[in-house]
Design a protein around this motif. Structure first.
Motif, PDB file in Angstrom:
ATOM      1  N   GLU A  64     -16.184 -16.264 -20.818  1.00 30.15           N
ATOM      2  CA  GLU A  64     -15.037 -16.296 -21.727  1.00 30.15           C
ATOM      3  C   GLU A  64     -13.759 -15.811 -21.029  1.00 30.15           C
ATOM      4  OE1 GLU A  64     -15.939 -13.986 -25.144  1.00 30.15           O
ATOM      5  OE2 GLU A  64     -14.404 -14.953 -26.369  1.00 30.15           O
ATOM      6  N   ASP A  65     -13.902 -14.684 -20.318  1.00 27.03           N
ATOM      7  CA  ASP A  65     -12.750 -14.158 -19.574  1.00 27.03           C
ATOM      8  C   ASP A  65     -12.288 -15.145 -18.511  1.00 27.03           C
ATOM      9  OD1 ASP A  65     -12.658 -11.886 -21.019  1.00 27.03           O
ATOM     10  OD2 ASP A  65     -13.676 -10.608 -19.530  1.00 27.03           O
ATOM     11  N   LEU A  66     -13.267 -15.736 -17.821  1.00 27.98           N
ATOM     12  CA  LEU A  66     -12.902 -16.685 -16.760  1.00 27.98           C
ATOM     13  C   LEU A  66     -12.153 -17.878 -17.332  1.00 27.98           C
ATOM     14  CD1 LEU A  66     -16.088 -16.709 -14.464  1.00 27.98           C
ATOM     15  CD2 LEU A  66     -13.890 -15.578 -14.056  1.00 27.98           C
ATOM     16  N   ASN A  67     -12.599 -18.347 -18.482  1.00 25.66           N
ATOM     17  CA  ASN A  67     -11.902 -19.474 -19.112  1.00 25.66           C
ATOM     18  C   ASN A  67     -10.469 -19.105 -19.462  1.00 25.66           C
ATOM     19  OD1 ASN A  67     -14.084 -21.162 -18.910  1.00 25.66           O
ATOM     20  ND2 ASN A  67     -14.869 -20.713 -20.956  1.00 25.66           N
ATOM     21  N   MET A  68     -10.309 -17.887 -19.976  1.00 23.86           N
ATOM     22  CA  MET A  68      -8.975 -17.421 -20.334  1.00 23.86           C
ATOM     23  C   MET A  68      -8.107 -17.307 -19.073  1.00 23.86           C
ATOM     24  SD  MET A  68      -6.925 -14.517 -20.316  1.00 23.86           S
ATOM     25  CE  MET A  68      -8.018 -13.105 -20.090  1.00 23.86           C
ATOM     26  N   ILE A  69      -8.655 -16.710 -18.034  1.00 23.62           N
ATOM     27  CA  ILE A  69      -7.880 -16.511 -16.793  1.00 23.62           C
ATOM     28  C   ILE A  69      -7.475 -17.842 -16.178  1.00 23.62           C
ATOM     29  CG2 ILE A  69      -7.984 -15.650 -14.399  1.00 23.62           C
ATOM     30  CD1 ILE A  69      -9.844 -13.403 -15.430  1.00 23.62           C
ATOM     31  N   ASN A  70      -8.437 -18.771 -16.090  1.00 26.79           N
ATOM     32  CA  ASN A  70      -8.125 -20.059 -15.443  1.00 26.79           C
ATOM     33  C   ASN A  70      -7.130 -20.885 -16.260  1.00 26.79           C
ATOM     34  OD1 ASN A  70      -9.679 -20.527 -12.779  1.00 26.79           O
ATOM     35  ND2 ASN A  70     -11.170 -19.529 -14.113  1.00 26.79           N
ATOM     36  N   ALA A  71      -7.254 -20.813 -17.598  1.00 21.19           N
ATOM     37  CA  ALA A  71      -6.291 -21.546 -18.434  1.00 21.19           C
ATOM     38  C   ALA A  71      -4.890 -20.952 -18.261  1.00 21.19           C
ATOM     39  CB  ALA A  71      -6.718 -21.510 -19.901  1.00 21.19           C
ATOM     40  N   GLY A 122     -18.280 -27.178 -20.595  1.00 22.62           N
ATOM     41  CA  GLY A 122     -17.744 -26.185 -21.534  1.00 22.62           C
ATOM     42  C   GLY A 122     -16.796 -25.166 -20.931  1.00 22.62           C
ATOM     43  N   ASN A 123     -16.657 -25.152 -19.606  1.00 21.43           N
ATOM     44  CA  ASN A 123     -15.792 -24.152 -18.983  1.00 21.43           C
ATOM     45  C   ASN A 123     -14.512 -24.765 -18.395  1.00 21.43           C
ATOM     46  OD1 ASN A 123     -17.417 -21.884 -19.536  1.00 21.43           O
ATOM     47  ND2 ASN A 123     -18.767 -22.440 -17.834  1.00 21.43           N
ATOM     48  N   VAL A 124     -13.481 -23.932 -18.345  1.00 22.64           N
ATOM     49  CA  VAL A 124     -12.182 -24.389 -17.853  1.00 22.64           C
ATOM     50  C   VAL A 124     -12.159 -24.406 -16.321  1.00 22.64           C
ATOM     51  CG1 VAL A 124      -9.705 -23.854 -17.760  1.00 22.64           C
ATOM     52  CG2 VAL A 124     -10.997 -23.487 -19.879  1.00 22.64           C
ATOM     53  N   TYR A 125     -11.739 -25.536 -15.771  1.00 23.31           N
ATOM     54  CA  TYR A 125     -11.581 -25.661 -14.317  1.00 23.31           C
ATOM     55  C   TYR A 125     -10.172 -26.139 -14.002  1.00 23.31           C
ATOM     56  CZ  TYR A 125     -16.484 -24.940 -13.214  1.00 23.31           C
ATOM     57  OH  TYR A 125     -17.709 -24.373 -13.042  1.00 23.31           O
ATOM     58  N   LEU A 126      -9.682 -25.728 -12.846  1.00 24.87           N
ATOM     59  CA  LEU A 126      -8.411 -26.241 -12.343  1.00 24.87           C
ATOM     60  C   LEU A 126      -8.732 -27.559 -11.650  1.00 24.87           C
ATOM     61  CD1 LEU A 126      -7.177 -22.887 -10.783  1.00 24.87           C
ATOM     62  CD2 LEU A 126      -6.588 -23.836 -13.034  1.00 24.87           C
ATOM     63  N   ARG A 127      -7.917 -28.563 -11.949  1.00 23.70           N
ATOM     64  CA  ARG A 127      -8.229 -29.887 -11.403  1.00 23.70           C
ATOM     65  C   ARG A 127      -7.078 -30.368 -10.522  1.00 23.70           C
ATOM     66  NH1 ARG A 127      -6.913 -34.765 -13.381  1.00 23.70           N
ATOM     67  NH2 ARG A 127      -8.098 -36.553 -12.655  1.00 23.70           N
ATOM     68  N   CYS A 128      -7.429 -30.758  -9.297  1.00 24.86           N
ATOM     69  CA  CYS A 128      -6.421 -31.242  -8.354  1.00 24.86           C
ATOM     70  C   CYS A 128      -6.777 -32.655  -7.917  1.00 24.86           C
ATOM     71  CB  CYS A 128      -6.396 -30.381  -7.092  1.00 24.86           C
ATOM     72  SG  CYS A 128      -5.881 -28.697  -7.400  1.00 24.86           S
ATOM     73  N   ARG A 136     -13.013 -17.145  -9.826  1.00 30.30           N
ATOM     74  CA  ARG A 136     -14.202 -16.515 -10.383  1.00 30.30           C
ATOM     75  C   ARG A 136     -14.422 -15.134  -9.784  1.00 30.30           C
ATOM     76  NH1 ARG A 136     -20.392 -18.201  -9.631  1.00 30.30           N
ATOM     77  NH2 ARG A 136     -20.007 -16.959  -7.783  1.00 30.30           N
ATOM     78  N   THR A 137     -14.755 -14.185 -10.629  1.00 28.95           N
ATOM     79  CA  THR A 137     -15.242 -12.904 -10.115  1.00 28.95           C
ATOM     80  C   THR A 137     -16.592 -12.673 -10.762  1.00 28.95           C
ATOM     81  OG1 THR A 137     -14.137 -11.759 -11.912  1.00 28.95           O
ATOM     82  CG2 THR A 137     -12.968 -11.821  -9.816  1.00 28.95           C
ATOM     83  N   THR A 138     -17.475 -11.992 -10.053  1.00 22.28           N
ATOM     84  CA  THR A 138     -18.850 -11.875 -10.554  1.00 22.28           C
ATOM     85  C   THR A 138     -18.935 -10.976 -11.787  1.00 22.28           C
ATOM     86  OG1 THR A 138     -19.090 -10.261  -8.794  1.00 22.28           O
ATOM     87  CG2 THR A 138     -20.159 -12.401  -8.460  1.00 22.28           C
ATOM     88  N   ASP A 139     -17.950 -10.077 -11.941  1.00 27.25           N
ATOM     89  CA  ASP A 139     -18.069  -9.145 -13.074  1.00 27.25           C
ATOM     90  C   ASP A 139     -17.336  -9.612 -14.340  1.00 27.25           C
ATOM     91  OD1 ASP A 139     -15.633  -8.909 -11.948  1.00 27.25           O
ATOM     92  OD2 ASP A 139     -15.616  -6.716 -11.813  1.00 27.25           O
ATOM     93  N   SER A 140     -16.852 -10.878 -14.357  1.00 26.89           N
ATOM     94  CA  SER A 140     -16.172 -11.368 -15.559  1.00 26.89           C
ATOM     95  C   SER A 140     -17.101 -12.272 -16.364  1.00 26.89           C
ATOM     96  CB  SER A 140     -14.928 -12.169 -15.194  1.00 26.89           C
ATOM     97  OG  SER A 140     -14.074 -11.416 -14.380  1.00 26.89           O
ATOM     98  N   SER A 141     -16.949 -12.218 -17.689  1.00 27.48           N
ATOM     99  CA  SER A 141     -17.734 -13.114 -18.546  1.00 27.48           C
ATOM    100  C   SER A 141     -17.144 -14.524 -18.454  1.00 27.48           C
ATOM    101  CB  SER A 141     -17.655 -12.633 -19.993  1.00 27.48           C
ATOM    102  OG  SER A 141     -16.325 -12.770 -20.460  1.00 27.48           O
TER     103      SER A 141
END
Ligand code: PLP
Length: 478
Positions: free
Chosen positions: A413-420, A441-447, A406-411
């Protein structure tokens, strides 16, 4: 006959078996040293092409070559960088018990077709029910996976309900169950199999931490009654698959006791803490349950499939597939004819694995395994928390951790794209194995920490690697 004589040639078996054991031992030593990749990624179509060609290629005719290729083209769960789906890194002794199970191929449906394994099954189930404080009437069996165990438990719930409510059924009541919206999808499948339709599964919302909102149960029950539905069962998750969250089993248990509703605990993953003095408290209230599913092939060191389904009132396990109620009057239950109580007719001699582990390493081996995996997850979560470029998706209660870059300046939508993209890149490079999930509704990395030897070094390397990928993706390099 010459061909068949080769199929059953004991000398060939001995020679190949020795080679295979040597191959596997070398593989496990490499895993210990984190050598090689977790997975050598091939697209599904390339994989298909390889195996088609392999089948047709006449120069590839050594059995050992086949095993070598299977090894190279499969994911390596024993690798310390494997942090993905919830299957165990099978203990080495249980690999050997798999071999004797396959060799003897005892079918288990009736006593004489699985004499030794049936007795061991009875003992394993007793150990599980003792760890749950289920009392002297408890009974159950081993079955092929949590999905099948949950379905079987729900069939038992329906059978008991139908026995009790012959009158209401004449009025053609619709049957349904409650489960949290975070529950494993197999509960929904079970409802479909039972023919209750989409109306038959009522999903109770969850709170911020993904726990079932048990404060809503009375309200949902009143609504269901108004719609002419009978609630046959409530399924509690212990824990959920996405986030490893434990429902409040005590609250569900009290609700079920008050309304005489079957209480099933889906502990496929997290029921294993029954063996742990440190983490058993996660299951507080489990003694109120009618049945529980616990997978031995997830946190209890066994190869797939090996699942315990335990009933607090053993009689319930005998009525699942029985047509008439009078069977229940039998004093002597033939516990040893397991096929009467399991969905399977033929099943693997799966009791050998947990029995062997208990015999040679002590029952405490299960406790140590669970404790270590849960402790390591706490360590990993603390490392994630220390780094401002990461955000945890939930408070970890098990060995399952969801986080995102996560970065504070990303939407969002962008975060979902980056994490996916991060997850896809990790998969294809094969150095680590992690999965992904959607939370709110948001993409997370799962371990999921499945290897007791995964430690600080691997966690730090993974976080550094994810950061590196995130930067490359953000700057358009990937
Ligand atoms: C894994 C899991 C299941 C499915 O069990 P299988 O053994 O894969 O069939 C069901 N419920 C939960 C909560 C699980 O974690």
């Amino acid at each position: 006959m010459e061909r068949l004589k080769q199929v059953y040639n004991p000398d060939l078996f001995q020679k190949e078996a020795h080679q295979l054991v040597d191959l596997l031992a070398a593989h496990f030593r490499r895993m210990d040293k984190s050598e090689g990749k977790v997975m050598d990624w091939l697209s599904p179509n390339d994989q298909l092409k390889f195996w088609n060609d392999f089948l047709e290629n006449d120069s590839e005719n050594e059995i050992s070559g086949f095993f070598q290729n299977v090894l190279e083209k499969s994911i390596h769960i024993h690798h310390k960088n494997y942090l993905g789906h919830q299957v165990s890194a099978a203990s080495y002794v249980s690999i050997l018990s798999s071999m004797i199970s396959a060799s003897l191929n005892n079918g288990m449906a009736i006593y004489e077709m699985g004499a030794s394994a049936s007795a061991m099954e009875q003992i394993v189930i007793k150990k599980v029910s003792n760890s749950l404080s289920f009392g002297g009437n408890a009974s159950g069996m081993l079955t092929s996976g949590g999905t099948l165990a949950n379905l079987t438990a729900l069939l038992s719930a329906r059978a008991r309900f139908e026995n009790k409510n012959v009158q209401e059924l004449l009025l053609s009541q619709k049957m349904a169950l409650f489960v949290s919206e975070q529950a494993h999808y197999c509960v929904e499948r079970a409802v479909k199999v039972m023919g209750w339709g989409t109306e038959g599964i009522i999903k109770i919302p969850t709170d911020e931490q993904f726990k079932m909102r048990t404060d809503l149960l009375e309200k949902y029950l009143a609504e269901a009654k108004k719609e002419g539905k009978s609630i046959v069962a409530v399924v509690g998750s212990a824990c959920t698959t996405s986030t490893g969250t434990y429902d409040d089993l005590e609250a569900i248990g009290k609700f079920c006791a008050k309304h005489e509703i079957w209480f099933h605990v889906d502990g496929a993953h997290g029921g294993a803490v029954a063996f742990s003095n440190k983490y058993r408290k996660r299951l507080k209230g489990v003694d109120l349950a009618d049945s529980i599913t616990i997978d031995f092939h997830k946190m209890l060191l066994c190869p797939a499939l090996c699942t315990a389904l335990v009933y607090k009132n053993g009689n319930d396990s005998y009525r699942t597939f029985q047509q008439t109620a009078d069977y229940l009057l039998d004093e002597e239950k033939d516990w040893y004819n397991y096929g009467k109580r399991t969905f399977e007719c033929t099943k693997l001699m799966m009791s050998l694995h947990p029995y062997l582990l208990m015999k040679y390493f002590g029952e405490e081996v299960f406790e140590e395994n669970v404790d270590r995996l849960y402790d390591q997850a706490k360590l990993f979560a603390s490392l994630i928390n220390k780094d401002p470029s990461f955000e945890l998706g939930h408070d970890p209660e098990a060995n399952i951790i969801c986080f995102r870059y996560r970065t504070t300046d990303s939407s969002e939508e962008d975060l979902n794209m980056i994490n996916a993209k991060i997850r896809q890149q990790v998969l294809e490079e094969g150095r680590f194995y992690i999965v992904q999930t959607k939370l709110k509704g948001n993409v997370y990395l799962r371990c999921t920490i499945m290897n007791v030897f995964t430690d600080q070094a691997e966690f730090r390397a993974l976080l550094a690697y994810v950061t590196h990928l995130a930067k490359a993706i953000s700057s358009g390099k990937i």
